[in-house]
Design a protein around this motif. Structure first.
Motif, mmCIF file in Angstrom:
data_model
loop_
_atom_site.group_PDB
_atom_site.id
_atom_site.type_symbol
_atom_site.label_atom_id
_atom_site.label_comp_id
_atom_site.label_asym_id
_atom_site.label_seq_id
_atom_site.Cartn_x
_atom_site.Cartn_y
_atom_site.Cartn_z
ATOM 1 N N GLU A 198 3.634 96.740 -25.269
ATOM 2 C CA GLU A 198 4.193 95.470 -24.817
ATOM 3 C C GLU A 198 5.091 94.848 -25.870
ATOM 4 O OE1 GLU A 198 2.744 91.276 -22.722
ATOM 5 O OE2 GLU A 198 1.262 92.690 -23.534
ATOM 6 N N ARG A 199 4.708 94.989 -27.138
ATOM 7 C CA ARG A 199 5.538 94.440 -28.208
ATOM 8 C C ARG A 199 6.909 95.125 -28.277
ATOM 9 N NH1 ARG A 199 0.456 94.075 -30.971
ATOM 10 N NH2 ARG A 199 0.749 96.158 -31.863
ATOM 11 N N LYS A 200 6.941 96.406 -27.872
ATOM 12 C CA LYS A 200 8.193 97.165 -27.962
ATOM 13 C C LYS A 200 9.073 96.996 -26.731
ATOM 14 C CE LYS A 200 6.393 100.757 -31.058
ATOM 15 N NZ LYS A 200 6.131 102.206 -31.239
ATOM 16 N N VAL A 201 8.473 97.077 -25.544
ATOM 17 C CA VAL A 201 9.287 97.092 -24.324
ATOM 18 C C VAL A 201 8.893 95.987 -23.338
ATOM 19 C CG1 VAL A 201 9.725 99.565 -24.501
ATOM 20 C CG2 VAL A 201 7.738 98.774 -23.222
ATOM 21 N N GLY A 202 8.040 95.071 -23.771
ATOM 22 C CA GLY A 202 7.571 94.023 -22.866
ATOM 23 C C GLY A 202 8.681 93.150 -22.319
ATOM 24 N N LYS A 203 9.784 93.022 -23.064
ATOM 25 C CA LYS A 203 10.876 92.155 -22.606
ATOM 26 C C LYS A 203 11.578 92.706 -21.370
ATOM 27 C CE LYS A 203 14.103 94.308 -25.880
ATOM 28 N NZ LYS A 203 15.017 94.061 -27.023
ATOM 29 N N TYR A 204 11.350 93.991 -21.077
ATOM 30 C CA TYR A 204 11.990 94.599 -19.904
ATOM 31 C C TYR A 204 11.123 94.509 -18.654
ATOM 32 C CZ TYR A 204 14.908 96.664 -23.560
ATOM 33 O OH TYR A 204 15.737 96.840 -24.628
ATOM 34 N N ALA A 205 9.955 93.911 -18.758
ATOM 35 C CA ALA A 205 9.072 93.801 -17.597
ATOM 36 C C ALA A 205 9.715 92.950 -16.509
ATOM 37 C CB ALA A 205 7.724 93.194 -18.011
ATOM 38 N N VAL A 206 9.430 93.308 -15.265
ATOM 39 C CA VAL A 206 10.039 92.625 -14.115
ATOM 40 C C VAL A 206 9.106 91.519 -13.625
ATOM 41 C CG1 VAL A 206 10.963 92.908 -11.783
ATOM 42 C CG2 VAL A 206 11.171 94.774 -13.457
ATOM 43 N N PRO A 207 9.506 90.270 -13.739
ATOM 44 C CA PRO A 207 8.655 89.182 -13.215
ATOM 45 C C PRO A 207 8.564 89.240 -11.688
ATOM 46 C CG PRO A 207 10.349 88.351 -14.726
ATOM 47 C CD PRO A 207 10.719 89.759 -14.391
ATOM 48 N N ASN A 208 7.440 88.817 -11.165
ATOM 49 C CA ASN A 208 7.236 88.764 -9.710
ATOM 50 C C ASN A 208 7.490 90.121 -9.044
ATOM 51 O OD1 ASN A 208 6.725 85.876 -9.696
ATOM 52 N ND2 ASN A 208 8.926 85.604 -9.998
ATOM 53 N N LEU A 209 6.993 91.163 -9.672
ATOM 54 C CA LEU A 209 7.220 92.512 -9.140
ATOM 55 C C LEU A 209 6.646 92.678 -7.741
ATOM 56 C CD1 LEU A 209 8.219 95.401 -9.599
ATOM 57 C CD2 LEU A 209 6.023 95.910 -10.694
ATOM 58 N N ILE A 210 5.554 91.987 -7.452
ATOM 59 C CA ILE A 210 4.928 92.123 -6.134
ATOM 60 C C ILE A 210 5.885 91.692 -5.028
ATOM 61 C CG2 ILE A 210 3.891 89.821 -6.197
ATOM 62 C CD1 ILE A 210 2.360 93.028 -4.707
ATOM 63 N N ILE A 211 6.774 90.732 -5.330
ATOM 64 C CA ILE A 211 7.734 90.278 -4.318
ATOM 65 C C ILE A 211 8.681 91.407 -3.935
ATOM 66 C CG2 ILE A 211 9.653 88.702 -3.872
ATOM 67 C CD1 ILE A 211 8.287 86.631 -5.576
ATOM 68 N N TYR A 212 9.172 92.134 -4.939
ATOM 69 C CA TYR A 212 10.093 93.235 -4.665
ATOM 70 C C TYR A 212 9.389 94.356 -3.909
ATOM 71 C CZ TYR A 212 12.922 90.773 -8.095
ATOM 72 O OH TYR A 212 13.632 89.805 -8.757
ATOM 73 N N LEU A 213 8.112 94.585 -4.252
ATOM 74 C CA LEU A 213 7.357 95.625 -3.554
ATOM 75 C C LEU A 213 7.177 95.260 -2.082
ATOM 76 C CD1 LEU A 213 5.867 98.309 -4.252
ATOM 77 C CD2 LEU A 213 3.777 96.963 -4.406
ATOM 78 N N LEU A 214 6.875 94.003 -1.820
ATOM 79 C CA LEU A 214 6.669 93.569 -0.437
ATOM 80 C C LEU A 214 7.982 93.454 0.333
ATOM 81 C CD1 LEU A 214 3.878 90.891 -1.042
ATOM 82 C CD2 LEU A 214 3.618 93.243 -0.236
#
Length: 283
Positions: A9-25
């Motif tokens: 997370e310290r290395k690549v956490g900034k690339y995480a997608v917020p509200n990913l469940i919305i895109y999945l749905l």
């Protein structure tokens, strides 16, 4: 596992997608639209290793649009339900870990499809096709539910908007349904289920506190319980007390105490009154 995720997370956490469940749905909604408008188009979206290896690489991504085999009303209820679960899990774990959980299930499913394809090819000497229809994010959604049930086992929901039931009991029903589907489906279906559920098993096993079942910890708890059963020297609690004079082992450590077999009840006497007391009879 937690240590590894913290470093990642310290290395690549900034690339995480917020509200990913919305895109999945949203992908689910698109899949349902395609199913009602042009059902034949779904054939070009499935996770089909045979066709992917022949250049149709878009199938590595479009299979997540495959809707579960259900009616529109149930799909709307499911989307609303899983939106709440996904949002809650993201707030609980953080955006990065929720991303890892979802993408982990997707990657495991893709790997499972190619492993099944390879096994079929090695066993029968011919490429397998037509298995893509068994792979969708339906079981990944199930693992979202199971993860939520592990985090909030006593959370109560309204089944069919009427029946109150705790998440842990609903999760037990889900688990039974998954087991039943494992039995009745074919190998493509089993691989699809196992690939998705594998992500939940990794999560579940990595969050257990195994120190509590180690031999050292078990011995420590047993020693603590044994120590707690012993009366503290300054606690005022005694093991023996004479029913006549009231003396205890604290008054005189050399005193001996015995229960009288002729008295009705649990009456204990010191050595001076054991043979001289008047026997107690309740009748």
């Amino acid at each position: 596992m937690n240590h590894f995720l913290n470093k990642l997370e310290r290395k690549v956490g900034k690339y995480a997608v917020p509200n990913l469940i919305i895109y999945l749905l949203i992908g689910y909604a698109v899949g349902f639209t395609v199913m009602y408008v042009s059902p034949s188009l779904l054939y070009y979206l499935t996770l089909e290793p045979y066709l992917i290896l022949r250049g149709q690489v878009w199938r590595l991504f479009t299979w997540v649009l495959m809707p579960p085999d259900t009616n529109l009303l149930f799909a709307v209820i499911m989307i609303m339900f899983y939106y709440q679960l996904g949002q809650s899990l993201e707030r609980t774990w953080g955006t990065f870990r929720f991303n890892v959980y979802i993408f982990g299930g997707i990657i495991f499913t893709i790997i499972g499809a190619f492993v099944l394809y390879a096994v079929y090819y090695l066993a029968y000497g011919m490429p397998a096709s037509g298995m893509g229809g068994f792979f969708s994010t339906n079981y990944i959604n199930m693992t979202i539910f199971l993860a939520y049930a592990v985090c909030y086992p006593n959370m109560q929901v309204l089944l069919y908007f009427v029946i109150p039931i705790k998440m842990k009991w609903l999760a037990a029903v889900y688990t039974a349904l998954i087991a039943f589907q494992m039995i009745e489906t074919n190998w493509a279906g089993r691989v699809a289920i196992l690939s998705s559920v594998l992500n939940f098993l990794v999560f579940y096993l990595s969050t257990r506190n195994y120190q509590s079942i180690s031999p050292k910890e078990i011995h420590r708890r047993q020693a603590f319980k044994a120590q707690m059963r012993k009366p503290s020297p300054n606690s005022g609690i005694t093991k023996h007390k004479c029913a006549i004079c009231g003396r205890t082992e604290k008054d005189d450590p050399s005193l001996e105490f015995r229960f009288c077999s002729k008295c009705e009840g649990n009456y204990e006497y010191c050595q001076d009154h054991l043979f001289t007391h008047q026997h107690i009879h309740r009748s």
